[in-house]
Write an enzyme that holds these catalytic residues in place. Sequence first.
Site, mmCIF file in Angstrom:
data_model
loop_
_atom_site.group_PDB
_atom_site.id
_atom_site.type_symbol
_atom_site.label_atom_id
_atom_site.label_comp_id
_atom_site.label_asym_id
_atom_site.label_seq_id
_atom_site.Cartn_x
_atom_site.Cartn_y
_atom_site.Cartn_z
ATOM 1 N N HIS A 65 -10.232 68.255 49.746
ATOM 2 C CA HIS A 65 -9.956 67.438 48.844
ATOM 3 C C HIS A 65 -10.277 65.992 49.593
ATOM 4 O O HIS A 65 -10.327 64.854 48.697
ATOM 5 C CB HIS A 65 -8.708 67.357 48.357
ATOM 6 C CG HIS A 65 -7.457 66.659 49.363
ATOM 7 N ND1 HIS A 65 -6.535 67.428 50.154
ATOM 8 C CD2 HIS A 65 -7.097 65.442 49.519
ATOM 9 C CE1 HIS A 65 -5.922 66.602 50.811
ATOM 10 N NE2 HIS A 65 -6.037 65.345 50.458
ATOM 11 N N ASP A 110 -7.787 74.572 50.145
ATOM 12 C CA ASP A 110 -8.006 73.313 50.720
ATOM 13 C C ASP A 110 -8.297 73.033 52.132
ATOM 14 O O ASP A 110 -7.615 72.783 53.095
ATOM 15 C CB ASP A 110 -6.737 72.375 50.340
ATOM 16 C CG ASP A 110 -7.164 70.964 50.439
ATOM 17 O OD1 ASP A 110 -8.280 70.555 50.358
ATOM 18 O OD2 ASP A 110 -6.176 69.926 50.782
ATOM 19 N N SER A 202 -4.097 63.111 55.674
ATOM 20 C CA SER A 202 -4.768 64.348 55.016
ATOM 21 C C SER A 202 -5.837 64.949 55.877
ATOM 22 O O SER A 202 -6.618 64.129 56.409
ATOM 23 C CB SER A 202 -5.287 63.970 53.628
ATOM 24 O OG SER A 202 -4.374 64.071 52.555
#
Length: 247
Positions: A65, A110, A202
């Site tokens: 992502h 992910d 992230s």
Amino acid sequence: MLAQEICSILLLSIVATISAQSRILGGEEITVDKAPYVVQLHHKRDGFFCGGALVAPRYVVTAAHCLEGYQLTDIRVVAGATSLGDEGVQSRVEDGFMPAEYDVDTVDMDVAVLKLAEELRGGVVKTIGLCSEPLEPGNLLQISGWGRVTENGDLSKNLRTVRVPLLPREECVLRYKRLGENLTKSMMCAYIENKDACTSDSGGPAVFGGELCGIVSWSFGCGHRRAPGIYTDINEVKWFIEQVMES
């Protein structure tokens, strides 16, 4: 090569975003020699935006992502840097891959692998191996990154780290079911009060036993008991990472 299993993302430009952004809350500042595998991802327009882990001199593992909306040719990877302003050792990205199973809406699978144009070596830079054993509830995952130090605060100028215990899967699934979310097999969660990953962490590494065992993925906010941090389980996506590197 791997045409049915891997989507090349050299020219990826996805405009969709996930509503629950992933999110180091608490913890402490460290120098990069304490986590020499952690890298920064910078975009030529937006600057630093995500973390990653150097698993081989020319390969970085991060979250899929993180790459949404970006062309890989605009991204550079910085290793061996304690602060966001440090030059460190840098390389541009030559190519990138994500699983065909990656789902933008559910954030399932992910994970992404970046192939670098140059090897990252020198200074304190080191690679990290992939998780070799299943994790158990209570295992302390070490999370490192430059993300926000409070939910609505600024990025950390210096590298920070925190350790959070892995929750039993049943408990994790139940907490998110109450929030109307279904966790997939590739997801695991960890939580301890007032300690968590936060926005812009992230893609960063979750390390146990000196191995890369998770990737910071997503959550609702930072440090909330009802919404513990979600990580991509390396044991569930290791096949993909290894295939990319072997190809």
